[in-house]
Scaffold this motif. Structure first.
Motif, PDB file in Angstrom:
ATOM      1  N   LYS A 146     -13.427  12.919  -1.161  1.00 35.70           N
ATOM      2  CA  LYS A 146     -12.906  11.417  -0.645  1.00 35.70           C
ATOM      3  C   LYS A 146     -12.468  10.440  -1.632  1.00 35.70           C
ATOM      4  O   LYS A 146     -12.214   9.439  -1.544  1.00 35.70           O
ATOM      5  N   GLU A 147     -12.237  11.266  -3.040  1.00 41.05           N
ATOM      6  CA  GLU A 147     -11.634  10.484  -4.044  1.00 41.05           C
ATOM      7  C   GLU A 147     -10.644   9.648  -3.891  1.00 41.05           C
ATOM      8  O   GLU A 147     -10.317   8.504  -4.376  1.00 41.05           O
ATOM      9  N   TRP A 148      -9.524  10.402  -2.880  1.00 43.96           N
ATOM     10  CA  TRP A 148      -8.420   9.742  -2.512  1.00 43.96           C
ATOM     11  C   TRP A 148      -8.492   8.313  -1.887  1.00 43.96           C
ATOM     12  O   TRP A 148      -7.552   7.499  -1.883  1.00 43.96           O
ATOM     13  N   LEU A 149      -9.522   8.206  -1.338  1.00 43.78           N
ATOM     14  CA  LEU A 149      -9.595   7.041  -0.268  1.00 43.78           C
ATOM     15  C   LEU A 149      -9.955   5.721  -1.356  1.00 43.78           C
ATOM     16  O   LEU A 149      -9.538   4.611  -1.217  1.00 43.78           O
ATOM     17  N   ALA A 150     -10.685   6.080  -2.684  1.00 42.27           N
ATOM     18  CA  ALA A 150     -10.841   4.968  -3.649  1.00 42.27           C
ATOM     19  C   ALA A 150      -9.572   5.081  -4.410  1.00 42.27           C
ATOM     20  O   ALA A 150      -9.319   3.692  -4.853  1.00 42.27           O
ATOM     21  N   LYS A 151      -8.877   5.970  -4.556  1.00 42.11           N
ATOM     22  CA  LYS A 151      -7.585   5.600  -5.221  1.00 42.11           C
ATOM     23  C   LYS A 151      -6.372   4.820  -4.345  1.00 42.11           C
ATOM     24  O   LYS A 151      -5.445   4.353  -4.871  1.00 42.11           O
ATOM     25  N   LEU A 152      -6.646   5.060  -3.171  1.00 41.14           N
ATOM     26  CA  LEU A 152      -5.962   4.281  -2.210  1.00 41.14           C
ATOM     27  C   LEU A 152      -5.825   2.595  -2.097  1.00 41.14           C
ATOM     28  O   LEU A 152      -5.286   2.094  -1.620  1.00 41.14           O
ATOM     29  N   CYS A 153      -7.150   2.271  -2.635  1.00 41.95           N
ATOM     30  CA  CYS A 153      -7.584   0.731  -2.740  1.00 41.95           C
ATOM     31  C   CYS A 153      -6.477  -0.122  -3.105  1.00 41.95           C
ATOM     32  O   CYS A 153      -5.857  -1.077  -2.790  1.00 41.95           O
ATOM     33  N   GLN A 154      -5.960   0.257  -4.540  1.00 43.40           N
ATOM     34  CA  GLN A 154      -5.091  -0.764  -5.085  1.00 43.40           C
ATOM     35  C   GLN A 154      -3.671  -0.456  -4.451  1.00 43.40           C
ATOM     36  O   GLN A 154      -2.890  -1.594  -4.474  1.00 43.40           O
ATOM     37  N   PRO A 155      -3.344   0.607  -4.271  1.00 47.69           N
ATOM     38  CA  PRO A 155      -1.805   0.784  -3.591  1.00 47.69           C
ATOM     39  C   PRO A 155      -1.871  -0.194  -2.468  1.00 47.69           C
ATOM     40  O   PRO A 155      -0.804  -0.660  -2.036  1.00 47.69           O
ATOM     41  N   THR A 156      -2.971   0.004  -1.671  1.00 46.35           N
ATOM     42  CA  THR A 156      -2.851  -0.562  -0.365  1.00 46.35           C
ATOM     43  C   THR A 156      -2.859  -2.179  -0.682  1.00 46.35           C
ATOM     44  O   THR A 156      -2.184  -2.788   0.246  1.00 46.35           O
ATOM     45  N   PHE A 157      -3.566  -2.528  -1.359  1.00 47.41           N
ATOM     46  CA  PHE A 157      -3.668  -4.164  -1.883  1.00 47.41           C
ATOM     47  C   PHE A 157      -2.146  -4.576  -2.320  1.00 47.41           C
ATOM     48  O   PHE A 157      -1.743  -5.517  -1.736  1.00 47.41           O
ATOM     49  N   MET A 158      -1.564  -3.881  -2.985  1.00 46.42           N
ATOM     50  CA  MET A 158      -0.179  -4.104  -3.482  1.00 46.42           C
ATOM     51  C   MET A 158       0.835  -3.906  -2.564  1.00 46.42           C
ATOM     52  O   MET A 158       1.714  -4.595  -2.340  1.00 46.42           O
ATOM     53  N   LEU A 159       0.449  -3.193  -1.301  1.00 42.96           N
ATOM     54  CA  LEU A 159       1.478  -3.194  -0.253  1.00 42.96           C
ATOM     55  C   LEU A 159       1.180  -4.468   0.581  1.00 42.96           C
ATOM     56  O   LEU A 159       2.178  -4.972   1.117  1.00 42.96           O
ATOM     57  N   ASN A 200     -17.928  -1.119   6.346  1.00 43.91           N
ATOM     58  CA  ASN A 200     -17.842   0.276   6.171  1.00 43.91           C
ATOM     59  C   ASN A 200     -16.452   0.233   5.392  1.00 43.91           C
ATOM     60  O   ASN A 200     -15.738  -1.001   5.096  1.00 43.91           O
ATOM     61  N   TYR A 201     -15.814   1.393   5.036  1.00 46.62           N
ATOM     62  CA  TYR A 201     -14.583   1.442   4.255  1.00 46.62           C
ATOM     63  C   TYR A 201     -13.450   0.985   4.833  1.00 46.62           C
ATOM     64  O   TYR A 201     -12.689   0.349   4.005  1.00 46.62           O
ATOM     65  N   TYR A 202     -13.264   1.333   5.983  1.00 48.67           N
ATOM     66  CA  TYR A 202     -11.897   0.843   6.774  1.00 48.67           C
ATOM     67  C   TYR A 202     -11.875  -0.548   6.771  1.00 48.67           C
ATOM     68  O   TYR A 202     -10.845  -1.037   6.745  1.00 48.67           O
ATOM     69  N   PHE A 203     -12.815  -1.175   7.467  1.00 50.98           N
ATOM     70  CA  PHE A 203     -13.118  -2.578   7.433  1.00 50.98           C
ATOM     71  C   PHE A 203     -12.722  -3.380   6.035  1.00 50.98           C
ATOM     72  O   PHE A 203     -12.190  -4.233   6.083  1.00 50.98           O
ATOM     73  N   PHE A 204     -13.202  -2.703   5.310  1.00 48.81           N
ATOM     74  CA  PHE A 204     -13.351  -3.082   3.579  1.00 48.81           C
ATOM     75  C   PHE A 204     -11.657  -3.267   3.097  1.00 48.81           C
ATOM     76  O   PHE A 204     -10.919  -4.079   2.712  1.00 48.81           O
ATOM     77  N   MET A 205     -10.897  -2.063   3.899  1.00 46.70           N
ATOM     78  CA  MET A 205      -9.414  -2.060   3.315  1.00 46.70           C
ATOM     79  C   MET A 205      -8.702  -2.949   4.133  1.00 46.70           C
ATOM     80  O   MET A 205      -7.596  -3.624   3.657  1.00 46.70           O
ATOM     81  N   VAL A 206      -8.894  -3.245   5.557  1.00 48.61           N
ATOM     82  CA  VAL A 206      -8.102  -4.130   6.104  1.00 48.61           C
ATOM     83  C   VAL A 206      -8.213  -5.543   5.763  1.00 48.61           C
ATOM     84  O   VAL A 206      -7.499  -6.268   5.543  1.00 48.61           O
ATOM     85  N   LEU A 207      -9.532  -5.883   5.344  1.00 50.23           N
ATOM     86  CA  LEU A 207      -9.721  -7.291   4.978  1.00 50.23           C
ATOM     87  C   LEU A 207      -9.252  -7.491   3.290  1.00 50.23           C
ATOM     88  O   LEU A 207      -8.475  -8.405   3.135  1.00 50.23           O
ATOM     89  N   ARG A 208      -9.054  -6.427   2.598  1.00 53.05           N
ATOM     90  CA  ARG A 208      -8.619  -6.602   1.390  1.00 53.05           C
ATOM     91  C   ARG A 208      -6.915  -6.568   1.515  1.00 53.05           C
ATOM     92  O   ARG A 208      -6.316  -7.387   0.843  1.00 53.05           O
ATOM     93  N   PHE A 209      -6.271  -5.966   2.442  1.00 57.11           N
ATOM     94  CA  PHE A 209      -5.121  -5.937   2.956  1.00 57.11           C
ATOM     95  C   PHE A 209      -4.650  -7.699   3.215  1.00 57.11           C
ATOM     96  O   PHE A 209      -3.621  -7.969   2.720  1.00 57.11           O
ATOM     97  N   LEU A 210      -5.501  -8.206   4.121  1.00 55.72           N
ATOM     98  CA  LEU A 210      -5.172  -9.621   4.421  1.00 55.72           C
ATOM     99  C   LEU A 210      -5.395 -10.422   3.327  1.00 55.72           C
ATOM    100  O   LEU A 210      -4.420 -11.118   3.184  1.00 55.72           O
ATOM    101  N   LEU A 211      -6.276 -10.157   2.524  1.00 53.67           N
ATOM    102  CA  LEU A 211      -6.155 -10.978   1.257  1.00 53.67           C
ATOM    103  C   LEU A 211      -5.238 -10.829   0.592  1.00 53.67           C
ATOM    104  O   LEU A 211      -5.099 -12.058  -0.523  1.00 53.67           O
ATOM    105  N   ALA A 212      -4.693  -9.682   0.169  1.00 50.60           N
ATOM    106  CA  ALA A 212      -3.496  -9.408  -0.567  1.00 50.60           C
ATOM    107  C   ALA A 212      -2.308 -10.214  -0.005  1.00 50.60           C
ATOM    108  O   ALA A 212      -1.518 -10.798  -0.827  1.00 50.60           O
TER     109      ALA A 212
END
Length: 565
Positions: A146-159, A200-212
């Motif tokens: 699952k390491e790729w999920l952590a590495k996906l955090c910053q690129p998703t934010f920048m998107l 959970n992780y997926y909700f975390f990613m969605v909120l971070r995307f909107l925050l970005a």
């Protein structure tokens, strides 16, 4: 339209503008905070597969002990497993993502050549809590497969930053700067706090995307806002020091990360740092440039009176005085309308195609976009590379923000004295040269490599800082936010690509520097073809913006003819 007259009459940076500026810049600190907060949100501490519960002895290389936690701070991937023995005499080899039981061992030694049964960890992990008490990685076990999920955090934010820059830049030209500033400020606070309570992780990613998206939207529009509220005499300093607020945000992240080691508490503290801004952002007025461009002359007059009263001046300036002579008669008639009526002015909706309406404008836009791209790419390649310098990671991040402050001071002095173009081009060329020199420096001279890396970041920060103001000055009011927004979009393309560029070091250690160096040098040369805007008032129409380059060219040709004569 001569809206720049406002500053000659009411002050280039008087009390009214100063209050607006420092309030807007204070909130810009939150953008730096949210952009870099993931450094510690997704930090991965040392970890190892969990062994049996009744461990009596542990071996790691030449060291021995009785607890896994004692060895975790020094445990590194690729250096061999930890060997443990249980009270029943069983022996296990523990690594990061696998564990193995030794079959019928004779002695308890580190090396073993016998038969082993290797299995996957399946989420049974022990983390080192010396530096990180709790992060997103430890919360949801984002390691191993699952390491790729952590590495996906910053690129998703920048998107999200990329999309937000384009969307909110366009909206600011359509509905106004103030509405976007208010909306994005409220959403930054709301989404920032909500991230801390994501289940959970997926909700975390969605909120971070909107925050970005909203963080990017605020950063894009605030540059336009402060540029349109300050005069030529101080515009260089006010624009560049918005970046200084961003750098302060980076330092706040480092300080908060050092003091708070639980990710959700850390996230809440960072989100409420700039919350006082919400108490008075609703009092922000619209900019005079936007009001005049939209034909809202009565609102412009009200704003002029308000600025004059706040600055303790007599307002002798009228809204119709800001119109060109041929528009002045119609403008006076509009001012006589009833207060509730809107001026009947046909508005042309602008799109990104207006940035390419002529060959001159298209060439200018492509060059400006290239500067945005290499500024972001170089900035993040230098920043991500600095993580490998060693030492205290919190201090390294703090210094990474602090080193930007002198670059903006140098940039301001240079821009006022030699111009925007003559500051941007040498800065890019210096960054390119620094990258090339890093490649030829012997690997054992680490101090020189660090100095060159900091020189490269210092130079790229100057170019990255001034391009916001330069873009505002190159484009007219009607498409200014769109130009800055689209440029910021190209900037975020660079920031999305930057992590993957850094990964190319696995192919060749100097490949990232080679790519950045070549691009910076080429774009630095192309920058010399742009028109200079030093001392020029902000243009308000597309025709004025297109003429900016041709007038300078005609002036140069005339000077050459006079010299020959």
């Amino acid at each position: 339209m001569t809206v720049e007259r406002i500053f000659d009459e009411l002050g280039h940076f008087n009390r009214f503008q100063a209050c607006l500026y420092f309030a807007a810049v204070f909130q810009a600190t939150s953008c730096g905070i949210h952009y870099l907060s993931s450094v510690f949100l997704v930090e991965t501490p040392n970890f190892v597969c969990s062994g049996p519960s009744n461990i009596t002895e542990v071996l790691y290389g030449n060291l021995s002990g009785s607890s896994l936690e004692d060895f975790l701070p020094d445990f590194k991937s690729g250096t061999g497993p930890m060997v443990v023995r249980t009270a029943e005499g069983e022996q296990w080899e523990l690594s990061r993502c696998h564990f193995a039981q030794r079959i019928n061992p004779t002695d308890f030694t580190y090396d073993f050549d016998g038969i082993k049964t290797v299995r996957a960890c399946n989420g049974k992990l022990v983390y080192d809590h010396t530096e990180v008490e709790q992060s997103v990685v430890t919360e949801w076990d984002l390691v191993c497969d699952k390491e790729w999920l952590a590495k996906l955090c910053q690129p998703t934010f920048m998107l999200g930053v990329l999309i937000g820059a384009l969307v909110f830049g366009d909206l600011a030209d359509r509905v106004g700067r103030v509405k976007i500033l208010m909306c994005t400020s409220i959403c930054q606070f709301g989404f920032g706090v909500a991230v801390a309570f994501s289940g959970n992780y997926y909700f975390f990613m969605v909120l971070r995307f909107l925050l970005a998206m909203v963080s990017s939207g605020y950063l894009v529009v605030v540059f336009v806002y402060v540029t349109e509220f300050t005069g030529i005499k101080v515009r260089t300093w006010t624009s560049m020091h918005v970046h200084a607020a961003f750098a302060v945000g980076i330092m706040v992240v480092a300080l908060t990360g050092y003091l708070v080691r639980v990710w959700w508490i850390y996230q809440i503290i960072l989100s409420i740092c700039t919350s006082p801004f919400l108490l008075f952002c609703w009092k922000f007025p619209e900019t005079p440039f936007y009001l005049m461009a939209k034909g809202r002359y009565r609102d412009t007059q009200t704003l002029l009176d308000k600025i004059a009263r706040f600055n303790g001046l007599e307002c002798s300036l009228k809204a119709e005085d800001l119109l060109e002579p041929k528009e002045r008669e119609n403008g006076s008639a509009l001012l006589e309308q009833e207060k509730g009526e809107r001026p009947a002015k046909a508005e042309k909706k602008m799109s990104i195609l207006d940035l390419f309406r002529s060959w001159r404008m298209a060439g200018r836009t492509c060059t400006v976009w290239a500067i945005w791209f290499i500024g972001s790419l170089g900035y993040y390649v230098f920043s991500l590379g600095s993580v490998n310098l060693g030492g205290n990671q919190y201090m390294n991040l703090f210094l990474a923000g602090a080193v930007e402050l002198p670059s903006y001071l140098v940039g301001c002095f240079a821009m006022d004295r030699i111009g925007r173009k003559k500051t941007c081009a040498p800065a890019l060329l210096l960054a390119g040269v620094a990258c090339m020199l890093i490649i030829v420096v012997p690997p054992d001279i680490k101090v020189l490599a660090i100095v060159l890396s900091m020189t490269g970041k210092f130079a790229i920060a100057i170019a990255f800082g001034l391009i916001y103001l330069y873009t505002c000055e190159l484009y007219p009011t009607t498409i200014r936010s769109l130009a800055v927004g689209s440029g910021s979009m190209m900037c975020r393309v660079g920031s999305v690509i930057a992590p993957f560029c850094v990964y190319l070091a696995d192919v060749w250690v100097y490949l990232p520097q080679l790519i950045v160096g070549i691009l910076a040098f080429i774009i630095g040369v192309l920058t010399l073809l742009l028109p200079e805007t030093l001392g020029k008032p902000l243009t308000t129409t597309l025709e004025e913006a297109e003429a900016l380059g041709s007038k300078k060219k005609d002036g140069m040709e005339m000077n050459q003819c006079e010299a020959k004569a």
